[in-house]
Design a protein around this motif. Structure first.
Motif, mmCIF file in Angstrom:
data_model
loop_
_atom_site.group_PDB
_atom_site.id
_atom_site.type_symbol
_atom_site.label_atom_id
_atom_site.label_comp_id
_atom_site.label_asym_id
_atom_site.label_seq_id
_atom_site.Cartn_x
_atom_site.Cartn_y
_atom_site.Cartn_z
ATOM 1 N N TRP A 291 -18.107 -73.240 -108.514
ATOM 2 C CA TRP A 291 -18.651 -71.945 -108.933
ATOM 3 C C TRP A 291 -18.856 -71.825 -110.456
ATOM 4 O O TRP A 291 -19.901 -71.340 -110.897
ATOM 5 C CB TRP A 291 -17.804 -70.799 -108.381
ATOM 6 C CG TRP A 291 -18.295 -69.475 -108.843
ATOM 7 C CD1 TRP A 291 -17.666 -68.608 -109.673
ATOM 8 C CD2 TRP A 291 -19.579 -68.880 -108.536
ATOM 9 N NE1 TRP A 291 -18.461 -67.499 -109.903
ATOM 10 C CE2 TRP A 291 -19.636 -67.648 -109.221
ATOM 11 C CE3 TRP A 291 -20.689 -69.276 -107.763
ATOM 12 C CZ2 TRP A 291 -20.747 -66.808 -109.147
ATOM 13 C CZ3 TRP A 291 -21.798 -68.437 -107.691
ATOM 14 C CH2 TRP A 291 -21.823 -67.215 -108.379
ATOM 15 N N PRO A 292 -17.931 -72.285 -111.296
ATOM 16 C CA PRO A 292 -18.173 -72.113 -112.737
ATOM 17 C C PRO A 292 -19.423 -72.848 -113.237
ATOM 18 O O PRO A 292 -19.982 -72.476 -114.266
ATOM 19 C CB PRO A 292 -16.905 -72.692 -113.392
ATOM 20 C CG PRO A 292 -15.853 -72.520 -112.353
ATOM 21 C CD PRO A 292 -16.564 -72.787 -111.045
ATOM 22 N N ASP A 293 -19.879 -73.872 -112.502
ATOM 23 C CA ASP A 293 -21.081 -74.610 -112.901
ATOM 24 C C ASP A 293 -22.347 -74.122 -112.207
ATOM 25 O O ASP A 293 -23.423 -74.666 -112.407
ATOM 26 C CB ASP A 293 -20.911 -76.113 -112.594
ATOM 27 C CG ASP A 293 -19.958 -76.802 -113.561
ATOM 28 O OD1 ASP A 293 -19.840 -76.327 -114.713
ATOM 29 O OD2 ASP A 293 -19.326 -77.801 -113.157
ATOM 30 N N PHE A 294 -22.214 -73.111 -111.355
ATOM 31 C CA PHE A 294 -23.364 -72.597 -110.599
ATOM 32 C C PHE A 294 -24.255 -71.791 -111.540
ATOM 33 O O PHE A 294 -23.777 -71.142 -112.461
ATOM 34 C CB PHE A 294 -22.850 -71.703 -109.469
ATOM 35 C CG PHE A 294 -23.861 -71.365 -108.406
ATOM 36 C CD1 PHE A 294 -24.008 -72.164 -107.289
ATOM 37 C CD2 PHE A 294 -24.651 -70.221 -108.517
ATOM 38 C CE1 PHE A 294 -24.924 -71.839 -106.294
ATOM 39 C CE2 PHE A 294 -25.573 -69.889 -107.530
ATOM 40 C CZ PHE A 294 -25.711 -70.695 -106.409
ATOM 41 N N GLY A 295 -25.562 -71.847 -111.313
ATOM 42 C CA GLY A 295 -26.465 -71.076 -112.168
ATOM 43 C C GLY A 295 -27.826 -70.912 -111.510
ATOM 44 O O GLY A 295 -27.961 -71.102 -110.293
ATOM 45 N N GLU A 296 -28.790 -70.565 -112.333
ATOM 46 C CA GLU A 296 -30.144 -70.285 -111.819
ATOM 47 C C GLU A 296 -30.690 -71.432 -110.974
ATOM 48 O O GLU A 296 -31.229 -71.222 -109.887
ATOM 49 C CB GLU A 296 -31.083 -70.009 -113.000
ATOM 50 C CG GLU A 296 -32.488 -69.691 -112.591
ATOM 51 C CD GLU A 296 -33.397 -69.409 -113.786
ATOM 52 O OE1 GLU A 296 -33.277 -68.314 -114.368
ATOM 53 O OE2 GLU A 296 -34.210 -70.290 -114.135
ATOM 54 N N ARG A 297 -30.519 -72.666 -111.478
ATOM 55 C CA ARG A 297 -31.032 -73.845 -110.771
ATOM 56 C C ARG A 297 -30.470 -73.918 -109.333
ATOM 57 O O ARG A 297 -31.204 -74.128 -108.374
ATOM 58 C CB ARG A 297 -30.640 -75.091 -111.582
ATOM 59 C CG ARG A 297 -31.061 -76.421 -111.048
ATOM 60 C CD ARG A 297 -32.559 -76.614 -111.128
ATOM 61 N NE ARG A 297 -33.101 -76.567 -109.762
ATOM 62 C CZ ARG A 297 -34.391 -76.553 -109.455
ATOM 63 N NH1 ARG A 297 -35.293 -76.555 -110.404
ATOM 64 N NH2 ARG A 297 -34.790 -76.534 -108.214
ATOM 65 N N GLU A 298 -29.152 -73.696 -109.217
ATOM 66 C CA GLU A 298 -28.498 -73.783 -107.910
ATOM 67 C C GLU A 298 -28.922 -72.612 -107.007
ATOM 68 O O GLU A 298 -29.087 -72.784 -105.802
ATOM 69 C CB GLU A 298 -26.971 -73.812 -108.073
ATOM 70 C CG GLU A 298 -26.401 -75.109 -108.637
ATOM 71 C CD GLU A 298 -26.674 -75.320 -110.126
ATOM 72 O OE1 GLU A 298 -26.915 -74.322 -110.843
ATOM 73 O OE2 GLU A 298 -26.653 -76.486 -110.570
ATOM 74 N N LEU A 299 -29.100 -71.442 -107.621
ATOM 75 C CA LEU A 299 -29.564 -70.294 -106.828
ATOM 76 C C LEU A 299 -30.965 -70.576 -106.288
ATOM 77 O O LEU A 299 -31.263 -70.311 -105.115
ATOM 78 C CB LEU A 299 -29.556 -69.017 -107.685
ATOM 79 C CG LEU A 299 -29.837 -67.731 -106.906
ATOM 80 C CD1 LEU A 299 -28.678 -67.388 -105.970
ATOM 81 C CD2 LEU A 299 -30.112 -66.560 -107.830
ATOM 82 N N PHE A 300 -31.806 -71.118 -107.141
ATOM 83 C CA PHE A 300 -33.156 -71.483 -106.692
ATOM 84 C C PHE A 300 -33.083 -72.514 -105.561
ATOM 85 O O PHE A 300 -33.806 -72.423 -104.573
ATOM 86 C CB PHE A 300 -33.977 -72.077 -107.852
ATOM 87 C CG PHE A 300 -34.469 -71.072 -108.868
ATOM 88 C CD1 PHE A 300 -34.189 -69.714 -108.742
ATOM 89 C CD2 PHE A 300 -35.222 -71.492 -109.959
ATOM 90 C CE1 PHE A 300 -34.643 -68.792 -109.686
ATOM 91 C CE2 PHE A 300 -35.686 -70.580 -110.903
ATOM 92 C CZ PHE A 300 -35.399 -69.229 -110.769
ATOM 93 N N ASP A 301 -32.210 -73.516 -105.696
ATOM 94 C CA ASP A 301 -32.071 -74.542 -104.641
ATOM 95 C C ASP A 301 -31.698 -73.896 -103.307
ATOM 96 O O ASP A 301 -32.209 -74.284 -102.254
ATOM 97 C CB ASP A 301 -30.980 -75.564 -105.015
ATOM 98 C CG ASP A 301 -31.458 -76.534 -106.092
ATOM 99 O OD1 ASP A 301 -32.678 -76.566 -106.369
ATOM 100 O OD2 ASP A 301 -30.602 -77.244 -106.658
ATOM 101 N N ALA A 302 -30.785 -72.926 -103.370
ATOM 102 C CA ALA A 302 -30.343 -72.249 -102.143
ATOM 103 C C ALA A 302 -31.503 -71.480 -101.510
ATOM 104 O O ALA A 302 -31.709 -71.528 -100.290
ATOM 105 C CB ALA A 302 -29.176 -71.309 -102.452
ATOM 106 N N VAL A 303 -32.271 -70.786 -102.349
ATOM 107 C CA VAL A 303 -33.405 -69.999 -101.833
ATOM 108 C C VAL A 303 -34.483 -70.931 -101.277
ATOM 109 O O VAL A 303 -35.067 -70.674 -100.217
ATOM 110 C CB VAL A 303 -33.972 -69.067 -102.933
ATOM 111 C CG1 VAL A 303 -35.272 -68.416 -102.475
ATOM 112 C CG2 VAL A 303 -32.949 -67.998 -103.306
ATOM 113 N N LEU A 304 -34.719 -72.045 -101.967
ATOM 114 C CA LEU A 304 -35.707 -73.018 -101.473
ATOM 115 C C LEU A 304 -35.287 -73.573 -100.116
ATOM 116 O O LEU A 304 -36.106 -73.693 -99.200
ATOM 117 C CB LEU A 304 -35.870 -74.166 -102.478
ATOM 118 C CG LEU A 304 -36.739 -73.849 -103.692
ATOM 119 C CD1 LEU A 304 -36.577 -74.921 -104.769
ATOM 120 C CD2 LEU A 304 -38.213 -73.720 -103.294
#
Ligand code: IPE
Ligand code: IPE
Ligand code: MG
Length: 255
Positions: free
Chosen positions: A230-243
């Motif tokens: 979680w501390p390394d999660f960010g926009e890139r990971e959120l986008f990956d999840a949505v994709l």
């Protein structure tokens, strides 16, 4: 029901949306409600030779960034698992440190959510939370109640089974006869009955389990697990999840 973020209906108005489109996200097919099991703070800290609580503190910084990102992307509801009904089993110093951190975050880091039009709600048995933390959480919810942007549910002392038990108690208190108890009767007595159920549940730090999170509402949610802590999660990971979500075919039992 949460009103959609204005940016969603007015085309590409935010930088986050511009980057999302560049990453391949279809803004017309976003999940309405994303829920996140924010896991891995302790392991993240350990890896850098730091105390677990440092990981939790970093986790709150991540949370603020991810919330604003989700809001700017045009997500209607974000629910995060901040402290489970089972997390009281942890050593006293971690529990107390977490409670302090949650209270502080509610008063400081999360306080400018008011300015960002975020409506915050607390999901869980608030009455069992230590007084100071409880008051800060309540103040945050009260001060953002009239906001019309993203709905941000912070699950604290939350258990999915406890939520169902609480709904059953309300049914009994209302003297509803057994033949009128159906799924709707339970759904409408959960902690946030007016919100859409989560379309997408994200878990960080690799564990493939629910840990008692939104177990009723998750019936038809899509699950996305990332190894990122979680501390390394960010926009890139959120986008990956949505994709990943947008590549799934949701069938709800049909063909
Ligand atoms: C998630 O991180 C935050 C809470 C449960 C409060 P953890 O504290 O569970 O981190 P790990 O799983 O031990 O790495
Ligand atoms: C779930 O994580 C609870 C939160 C993220 C707040 P845990 O770390 O407590 O879950 P388990 O113990 O690995 O199932
Ligand atoms: Mg964990």
């Amino acid at each position: 029901m949460a009103k959609p973020d204005k940016s969603r209906t007015e085309g590409l108005t935010t930088k986050v949306q511009e980057r999302a489109v560049a990453a391949g996200i279809d803004l017309d097919a976003l999940p309405r409600h994303i829920a996140i099991i924010m896991d891995g703070n302790g392991r993240w800290a350990k890896k850098q030779g730091m105390q677990r609580l440092i990981g939790h503190a970093q986790g709150y910084r991540t949370l603020k960034d991810v919330l604003l990102c989700a809001s700017n992307l045009g997500i209607e509801v974000l629910t995060v698992y901040g402290f489970s009904a089972e997390n009281w089993r942890r050593p006293d110093d971690e529990v107390q440190g977490l409670m302090k951190l949650i209270g502080n975050a509610a008063r400081t880091e999360l306080a400018d959510l008011v300015r960002n039009n975020v409506q915050t709600r607390i999901l869980g048995r608030l009455e069992e939370i230590p007084a100071e933390t409880r008051r800060s959480l309540q103040a945050l919810a009260d001060s953002t109640r009239a906001n019309t942007g993203i709905v941000f549910n912070l699950a604290i002392n939350y258990g999915g089974r406890a939520e169902i038990v609480d709904a059953v108690k309300k049914i009994i208190d209302a003297e509803i006869p057994a033949d009128r108890v159906d799924e709707e009767a339970i759904s409408m007595r959960l902690y946030a009955p007016d919100l859409p159920e989560p379309d997408l549940i994200v878990r960080t730090a690799g564990e493939m389990r629910w840990s008692n999170f939104l177990i009723w509402q998750a019936a038809y949610a899509e699950l996305f697990v990332t190894d990122t802590s979680w501390p390394d999660f960010g926009e890139r990971e959120l986008f990956d999840a949505v994709l990943a979500f947008q590549r799934r075919e949701r069938k709800f039992g049909g063909l």
